[in-house]
Design a protein around this motif. Structure first.
Motif, PDB file in Angstrom:
ATOM      1  N   PRO A  37      24.066  -3.354   0.778  1.00  0.00           N
ATOM      2  CA  PRO A  37      24.909  -2.268   1.289  1.00  0.00           C
ATOM      3  C   PRO A  37      24.680  -1.007   0.467  1.00  0.00           C
ATOM      4  O   PRO A  37      24.154  -1.064  -0.650  1.00  0.00           O
ATOM      5  CB  PRO A  37      26.328  -2.812   1.103  1.00  0.00           C
ATOM      6  CG  PRO A  37      26.219  -3.789  -0.015  1.00  0.00           C
ATOM      7  CD  PRO A  37      24.856  -4.407   0.104  1.00  0.00           C
ATOM      8  N   ALA A  38      25.094   0.128   1.026  1.00  0.00           N
ATOM      9  CA  ALA A  38      24.896   1.410   0.346  1.00  0.00           C
ATOM     10  C   ALA A  38      26.214   2.166   0.289  1.00  0.00           C
ATOM     11  O   ALA A  38      27.041   2.082   1.203  1.00  0.00           O
ATOM     12  CB  ALA A  38      23.846   2.245   1.064  1.00  0.00           C
ATOM     13  N   VAL A  39      26.407   2.924  -0.785  1.00  0.00           N
ATOM     14  CA  VAL A  39      27.583   3.775  -0.951  1.00  0.00           C
ATOM     15  C   VAL A  39      27.101   5.201  -1.190  1.00  0.00           C
ATOM     16  O   VAL A  39      26.245   5.447  -2.032  1.00  0.00           O
ATOM     17  CB  VAL A  39      28.459   3.293  -2.121  1.00  0.00           C
ATOM     18  CG1 VAL A  39      29.568   4.302  -2.419  1.00  0.00           C
ATOM     19  CG2 VAL A  39      29.051   1.930  -1.819  1.00  0.00           C
ATOM     20  N   LEU A  40      27.658   6.138  -0.427  1.00  0.00           N
ATOM     21  CA  LEU A  40      27.263   7.545  -0.471  1.00  0.00           C
ATOM     22  C   LEU A  40      28.347   8.377  -1.145  1.00  0.00           C
ATOM     23  O   LEU A  40      29.531   8.213  -0.874  1.00  0.00           O
ATOM     24  CB  LEU A  40      27.033   8.067   0.951  1.00  0.00           C
ATOM     25  CG  LEU A  40      26.812   9.581   1.113  1.00  0.00           C
ATOM     26  CD1 LEU A  40      25.517  10.022   0.443  1.00  0.00           C
ATOM     27  CD2 LEU A  40      26.822   9.961   2.592  1.00  0.00           C
ATOM     28  N   SER A  64      23.223  -2.332 -10.017  1.00  0.00           N
ATOM     29  CA  SER A  64      22.966  -3.574 -10.758  1.00  0.00           C
ATOM     30  C   SER A  64      23.811  -4.728 -10.228  1.00  0.00           C
ATOM     31  O   SER A  64      23.493  -5.892 -10.472  1.00  0.00           O
ATOM     32  CB  SER A  64      23.247  -3.364 -12.247  1.00  0.00           C
ATOM     33  OG  SER A  64      24.632  -3.143 -12.475  1.00  0.00           O
ATOM     34  N   HIS A  65      24.876  -4.418  -9.490  1.00  0.00           N
ATOM     35  CA  HIS A  65      25.708  -5.450  -8.873  1.00  0.00           C
ATOM     36  C   HIS A  65      25.465  -5.549  -7.372  1.00  0.00           C
ATOM     37  O   HIS A  65      26.341  -5.994  -6.612  1.00  0.00           O
ATOM     38  CB  HIS A  65      27.181  -5.172  -9.159  1.00  0.00           C
ATOM     39  CG  HIS A  65      27.571  -5.418 -10.588  1.00  0.00           C
ATOM     40  ND1 HIS A  65      27.694  -4.412 -11.513  1.00  0.00           N
ATOM     41  CD2 HIS A  65      27.826  -6.569 -11.258  1.00  0.00           C
ATOM     42  CE1 HIS A  65      28.028  -4.916 -12.675  1.00  0.00           C
ATOM     43  NE2 HIS A  65      28.109  -6.225 -12.554  1.00  0.00           N
ATOM     44  N   GLY A  66      24.294  -5.094  -6.937  1.00  0.00           N
ATOM     45  CA  GLY A  66      23.882  -5.326  -5.556  1.00  0.00           C
ATOM     46  C   GLY A  66      24.349  -4.297  -4.554  1.00  0.00           C
ATOM     47  O   GLY A  66      24.329  -4.570  -3.347  1.00  0.00           O
ATOM     48  N   ILE A  67      24.754  -3.094  -5.008  1.00  0.00           N
ATOM     49  CA  ILE A  67      25.247  -2.055  -4.097  1.00  0.00           C
ATOM     50  C   ILE A  67      24.423  -0.793  -4.319  1.00  0.00           C
ATOM     51  O   ILE A  67      24.513  -0.158  -5.377  1.00  0.00           O
ATOM     52  CB  ILE A  67      26.746  -1.758  -4.357  1.00  0.00           C
ATOM     53  CG1 ILE A  67      27.573  -3.043  -4.235  1.00  0.00           C
ATOM     54  CG2 ILE A  67      27.249  -0.674  -3.413  1.00  0.00           C
ATOM     55  CD1 ILE A  67      28.918  -2.956  -4.902  1.00  0.00           C
ATOM     56  N   ALA A  68      23.617  -0.432  -3.343  1.00  0.00           N
ATOM     57  CA  ALA A  68      22.817   0.787  -3.469  1.00  0.00           C
ATOM     58  C   ALA A  68      23.739   2.000  -3.530  1.00  0.00           C
ATOM     59  O   ALA A  68      24.798   2.032  -2.900  1.00  0.00           O
ATOM     60  CB  ALA A  68      21.853   0.910  -2.300  1.00  0.00           C
ATOM     61  N   TYR A  69      23.311   3.005  -4.287  1.00  0.00           N
ATOM     62  CA  TYR A  69      24.152   4.188  -4.493  1.00  0.00           C
ATOM     63  C   TYR A  69      23.327   5.427  -4.197  1.00  0.00           C
ATOM     64  O   TYR A  69      22.190   5.561  -4.652  1.00  0.00           O
ATOM     65  CB  TYR A  69      24.646   4.207  -5.933  1.00  0.00           C
ATOM     66  CG  TYR A  69      25.510   5.386  -6.309  1.00  0.00           C
ATOM     67  CD1 TYR A  69      26.716   5.630  -5.667  1.00  0.00           C
ATOM     68  CD2 TYR A  69      25.129   6.248  -7.330  1.00  0.00           C
ATOM     69  CE1 TYR A  69      27.514   6.698  -6.030  1.00  0.00           C
ATOM     70  CE2 TYR A  69      25.924   7.324  -7.705  1.00  0.00           C
ATOM     71  CZ  TYR A  69      27.117   7.540  -7.049  1.00  0.00           C
ATOM     72  OH  TYR A  69      27.900   8.608  -7.409  1.00  0.00           O
ATOM     73  N   ALA A  70      23.926   6.341  -3.407  1.00  0.00           N
ATOM     74  CA  ALA A  70      23.228   7.567  -3.014  1.00  0.00           C
ATOM     75  C   ALA A  70      24.092   8.772  -3.340  1.00  0.00           C
ATOM     76  O   ALA A  70      25.292   8.779  -3.047  1.00  0.00           O
ATOM     77  CB  ALA A  70      22.916   7.540  -1.514  1.00  0.00           C
ATOM     78  N   ARG A  71      23.473   9.789  -3.932  1.00  0.00           N
ATOM     79  CA  ARG A  71      24.164  11.057  -4.186  1.00  0.00           C
ATOM     80  C   ARG A  71      23.488  12.137  -3.364  1.00  0.00           C
ATOM     81  O   ARG A  71      22.260  12.308  -3.426  1.00  0.00           O
ATOM     82  CB  ARG A  71      24.136  11.426  -5.658  1.00  0.00           C
ATOM     83  CG  ARG A  71      24.993  10.537  -6.521  1.00  0.00           C
ATOM     84  CD  ARG A  71      25.156  11.122  -7.913  1.00  0.00           C
ATOM     85  NE  ARG A  71      26.071  12.251  -7.905  1.00  0.00           N
ATOM     86  CZ  ARG A  71      27.329  12.194  -8.349  1.00  0.00           C
ATOM     87  NH1 ARG A  71      27.804  11.058  -8.804  1.00  0.00           N
ATOM     88  NH2 ARG A  71      28.104  13.255  -8.332  1.00  0.00           N
TER      89      ARG A  71
END
Length: 657
Positions: A37-40, A64-71
């Protein structure tokens, strides 16, 4: 917490929009090959440099805990092309929704996307969610607002706010910042010139909308909270004024939801000040893996609302942490609350009815210097000891409390008021008075009385006519200690928190039906345990605090606030970010509101060998009885040479302001 894994950082990817604008996105991806999953998070504060430390913390922590992060850099800011000409524009909301869809379509994504953000990032999270993008599965807005006119920095209680001026000085630098040549290439200077030329007279624009009109209603999701269709986690701080949206949305949303109030000022719950802070990464991982990865983490099986119940005010402890405990409510509004009314009269605050009386308030004193900042960022801006302001106000005290008294919610003052002028303010401060006599602010509210019935269609006061008015104080939680007193202090305004009315005025208060209503919370036999681990105490360096000087001389009062010059070297991108402010100089002759004068200055800079950019914003506001006079300047230099010097002078008519 799930086991950690490797992380890949991608410095920049451009997402192109149909109008040709290229949106700059920074990514942190979990390694291992499984779609994640991803978080924006989207803000205009420059992912590449100014906000880089935040990305370098949260990106690896989540990925590192399996959650993609986008800025995402908002269009026209940082390395995104286009123009940023105001806050929370529809184009920004549409861009964010497009990036949500883009993230969901990436081969490394499982198709589920969340949004989170603090302040601007929280606003755009709510606004994007109201568009209901199909791939947006959950949100976490922090320190935000659902109603732009009533609960943002520009106007407080229908009056022009000092924080609106300070924010304007900072916002001009946000709109005028350059792209980084290492990302944008040779076109960076052309983009920058476009931004400099397009930077508007932003203070004058905001001040030209003095009522809750369509300008402010755009992006106010509280007008239609049902438009938000995904699970929502609302986050705020009790020292932060961006808190009133939480109880409103918690009550009105129909989706799975929960909320938390910490003892924090504006910012993330980790690190947090005044503290105590929480291990917020733990909570985010639980929230995102529940709603974006379909795991049962238990986060939704817990109480709907958690709040820190303070035993002291932020100004009492300074850098913190604040003593107190975590409490929980299974639902909001909490059925356990037992509203308590205090009658106002000759005996102060009393549970019993009192003989009615009429008292007068005039503008012979300036009240508010002990609580001058709407949105405090450092201990010198916290509300200080209130005795000096209390002595210049009408104060009503309760008898000494026989037992502790805890409140949770928004206190309300109801009182009859008459005035000799068409425009006037009334301010109310709720304080705890310790047995030794020191007074500490618990909650406050101010109301432009022409907005008594409507923020969209204000009406002048008819001189001499009595009106039954209601002054809401902001949401709070507090434990009044046994032996102390509850104090209500009333004044004609709060200066310099808000700009004064055009004429000195006299208020007559009728206490016949006056009530102070407190949202009392009887302590339960046991509280639900707090599952979020504590975080180490935050460190607050006094050298980084602003200096505040207050003077009273020859009938004139003045407040000067100056932040120290800051400098942060970002070795991995070879940029040093510098800046200061917003610094303000505020003055007024007592009893002469047309002598009120405010000015603000903010500076920012980005330095690398051969690339030295400097920005300076200057804004001043004065007024006549009929108009505001706003002068704004933006000065930009490149390697010591002037690139732009943009000046605006604007007269804005006052509308019962």
């Amino acid at each position: 917490m799930p086991p950690t894994g490797g992380v890949t950082m991608i410095e920049n990817v451009f997402v192109e929009r149909p109008d040709g604008v290229k949106l700059a996105v920074q990514l942190w991806l979990p390694e291992g090959g499984r779609p994640a999953p991803a978080v924006l998070e989207t803000v205009p504060y420059r992912k590449r440099d100014d906000y880089r430390p935040r990305g370098l913390y949260w990106g690896p922590k989540l990925a590192s805990h399996g959650i993609a992060y986008a800025r995402l850099d908002t269009r026209g800011s940082g390395d995104s092309t286009g123009l940023l000409e105001d806050e929370y524009l529809p184009s920004e909301q549409e861009d964010a929704a497009a990036v949500v869809a883009w993230l969901a379509a990436q081969p490394w994504c499982n198709g589920a996307v969340g949004m989170r953000g603090v302040s601007w990032g929280g606003f755009i999270t709510l606004q994007t969610a109201a568009l209901a993008p199909p791939a947006l599965n959950a949100i976490m807005p922090m320190c935000a607002s659902d109603m732009r006119f009533t609960d943002d920095a520009h106007f407080v209680g229908g009056a022009f706010a000092l924080t609106g001026l300070k924010w304007a000085a900072s916002m001009k630098l946000v709109m005028a910042g350059p792209p980084d040549p290492e990302i944008t290439g040779e076109a960076w200077r052309v983009e920058w010139k476009h931004r400099l030329a397009a930077t508007p007279a932003i203070t004058a624009r905001w001040l030209s909308h003095q009522t809750n009109d369509d300008y402010w209603r755009q992006g106010s999701v509280g007008l239609d909270p049902a438009a938000i269709r995904c699970p929502t986690y609302l986050v705020g701080g009790l020292v932060d004024p961006y808190c009133n949206f939480i109880p409103r949305l918690l009550e009105r949303l129909t989706v799975p939801r929960k909320a938390i109030f910490g003892p924090w000022r504006h910012g993330y719950p980790q690190p947090a000040a005044p503290g105590p802070a929480l291990d917020w990464a733990f909570e985010e991982v639980r929230w995102w893996r529940e709603h974006l990865a379909g795991e049962a983490t238990g986060v939704m099986a817990e109480p709907m609302l958690r709040v820190f119940m303070p035993d002291a005010a932020a100004g009492e402890v300074g850098a913190g942490p604040i003593p107190g405990r975590w409490i929980a409510e299974a639902a909001w509004p909490a059925p356990s609350l037992a509203p308590r009314s205090y009658h106002i009269g000759p005996a102060g605050l009393s549970r019993e009815a009192q003989a009615p009386e009429r008292r007068e308030l005039d503008a012979s004193e300036v009240v508010g210097l002990g609580n001058f900042e709407w949105c405090p960022y450092a201990p010198p801006e916290y509300a200080g000891e209130q005795s000096a302001d209390d002595e210049r106000a009408l104060s009503f005290d309760s008898p000494p409390l026989e037992d502790d008294l805890e409140i949770l919610g928004a206190p309300v003052l109801r009182i009859g008021v008459a005035c000799d002028r068409p425009v006037a303010h009334l301010a109310a401060r709720l304080c705890e008075v310790a047995p030794e006599g020191r007074s500490w602010l618990v909650a406050w509210g101010v109301l432009n009385l022409s907005h008594r019935d409507s923020d969209a269609d204000p009406a002048p006061l008819e001189p001499g006519k009595f009106y039954e008015i209601e002054v809401p104080l902001h949401f709070t939680a507090h434990r009044f200690k046994r032996g102390g007193r509850v104090r209500l202090a009333l004044s004609q305004s709060l200066w310099p928190l808000v700009w004064p009315p055009p004429q000195s005025f006299r208020l007559t208060l009728d206490t016949a039906s006056a009530r102070l209503e407190l949202p009392v919370r009887p302590p339960p036999a046991a509280e639900a345990p707090m599952p979020i681990p504590p975080w180490r105490p935050s460190r607050s360096d006094p050298a980084a605090w602003p200096k505040v000087e207050i003077s009273r001389a020859e009938g004139r009062v003045r407040l000067v606030e100056a932040w120290p010059h800051s400098s942060a070297e970002l070795a991995d991108v070879g940029v040093t970010v510098i800046g200061a402010g917003p610094n303000v100089d505020l003055s007024m002759t007592v009893g002469e509101p047309l002598t009120c004068a405010w000015s603000a200055v903010s500076t920012a800079g980005f330095e690398r060998p051969g690339w030295d950019v400097s920005l300076r914003a200057e804004i001043s506001v004065t007024s006549t009885a009929a108009t505001f006079r706003i002068e704004e300047r933006l000065l930009a230099t490149l390697n010591g040479e002037v690139e732009a010097d943009v000046r605006h002078a604007t007269d804005v008519p006052r509308r019962l302001m």
